[in-house]
Design a protein around this motif. Structure first.
Motif, PDB file in Angstrom:
ATOM      1  N   ARG A   8       0.853  -1.188   0.000  1.00  0.00           N
ATOM      2  CA  ARG A   8       0.000   0.000   0.000  1.00  0.00           C
ATOM      3  C   ARG A   8       0.887   1.234   0.000  1.00  0.00           C
ATOM      4  NH1 ARG A   8      -3.535  -0.071   4.865  1.00  0.00           N
ATOM      5  NH2 ARG A   8      -1.588  -0.605   5.857  1.00  0.00           N
ATOM      6  N   VAL A   9       0.736   2.072  -1.005  1.00  0.00           N
ATOM      7  CA  VAL A   9       1.597   3.247  -1.134  1.00  0.00           C
ATOM      8  C   VAL A   9       0.786   4.505  -1.370  1.00  0.00           C
ATOM      9  CG1 VAL A   9       3.542   1.897  -2.022  1.00  0.00           C
ATOM     10  CG2 VAL A   9       1.958   2.960  -3.614  1.00  0.00           C
ATOM     11  N   TYR A  10       1.411   5.626  -1.060  1.00  0.00           N
ATOM     12  CA  TYR A  10       0.883   6.933  -1.415  1.00  0.00           C
ATOM     13  C   TYR A  10       1.672   7.396  -2.634  1.00  0.00           C
ATOM     14  CZ  TYR A  10      -1.526   6.969   3.027  1.00  0.00           C
ATOM     15  OH  TYR A  10      -2.343   6.644   4.075  1.00  0.00           O
ATOM     16  N   ALA A  11       0.963   7.857  -3.664  1.00  0.00           N
ATOM     17  CA  ALA A  11       1.586   8.270  -4.910  1.00  0.00           C
ATOM     18  C   ALA A  11       1.218   9.718  -5.223  1.00  0.00           C
ATOM     19  CB  ALA A  11       1.126   7.358  -6.045  1.00  0.00           C
ATOM     20  N   CYS A  12       2.048  10.365  -6.006  1.00  0.00           N
ATOM     21  CA  CYS A  12       1.776  11.728  -6.464  1.00  0.00           C
ATOM     22  C   CYS A  12       0.468  11.727  -7.255  1.00  0.00           C
ATOM     23  CB  CYS A  12       2.934  12.203  -7.344  1.00  0.00           C
ATOM     24  SG  CYS A  12       2.662  13.809  -8.117  1.00  0.00           S
ATOM     25  N   ARG A  13      -0.419  12.630  -6.921  1.00  0.00           N
ATOM     26  CA  ARG A  13      -1.716  12.712  -7.611  1.00  0.00           C
ATOM     27  C   ARG A  13      -1.535  13.073  -9.084  1.00  0.00           C
ATOM     28  NH1 ARG A  13      -6.744  12.515  -6.062  1.00  0.00           N
ATOM     29  NH2 ARG A  13      -6.361  12.687  -3.844  1.00  0.00           N
TER      30      ARG A  13
END
Length: 142
Positions: free
Chosen positions: A24-29
């Protein structure tokens, strides 16, 4: 995690080396570049000018802008904006120095603004639902 301390003005020449994160990652929108894993999140209760923000122990695929002092809700801090390494958009900031002794725990940590990132990768399940699934699996083992 290597975080260059340069001020990006435009996307880098050539193809930038970008680290692909698992789970689970956070990515640049804007460009979907991976910025942090869900496990790196120390707190989800932070606020920024743009709303909810996440305090992170580490970040990937970001570069840091110039150091500046900012007056925030919790006092004065020296911070550097963090930019996506691929598209150079500001996605948050890094705490360099906290002037208030009670805020020293933030030093060296990162803030990602929720409005500037999106969830990516493996299926995101709430903690409550994950706990129910684990309990159900334990019951099946009996």
């Amino acid at each position: 995690v290597h975080v260059p301390l340069s001020t990006p003005s435009s996307p880098p020449m050539g193809r930038p080396f970008l680290e692909s994160l698992d789970g689970r990652v956070y990515a640049c929108r804007s460009c979907k570049t991976h910025l942090a894993t869900a496990e790196a999140v120390a707190s989800r209760t932070f606020r920024s000018r743009n709303g909810i923000a996440y305090l992170l122990d580490e970040a990937s695929n970001v570069s840091c802008g110039a150091s500046e002092d900012r007056q925030m809700l919790t006092g004065k801090h020296t911070v550097r904006d963090i930019h996506c390494a691929k598209c150079c958009r500001v996605v948050g900031w890094r705490y360099e120095h906290a002037f208030e002794p009670s805020q020293k725990y933030k030093e060296g940590k990162f803030i990602l603004e929720r409005a500037k990132v999106k969830r990516d990768g493996a299926k995101w399940i709430s903690k409550r639902k994950r706990k129910r699934i684990q309990e159900s699996d334990e019951d099946d083992d009996d």
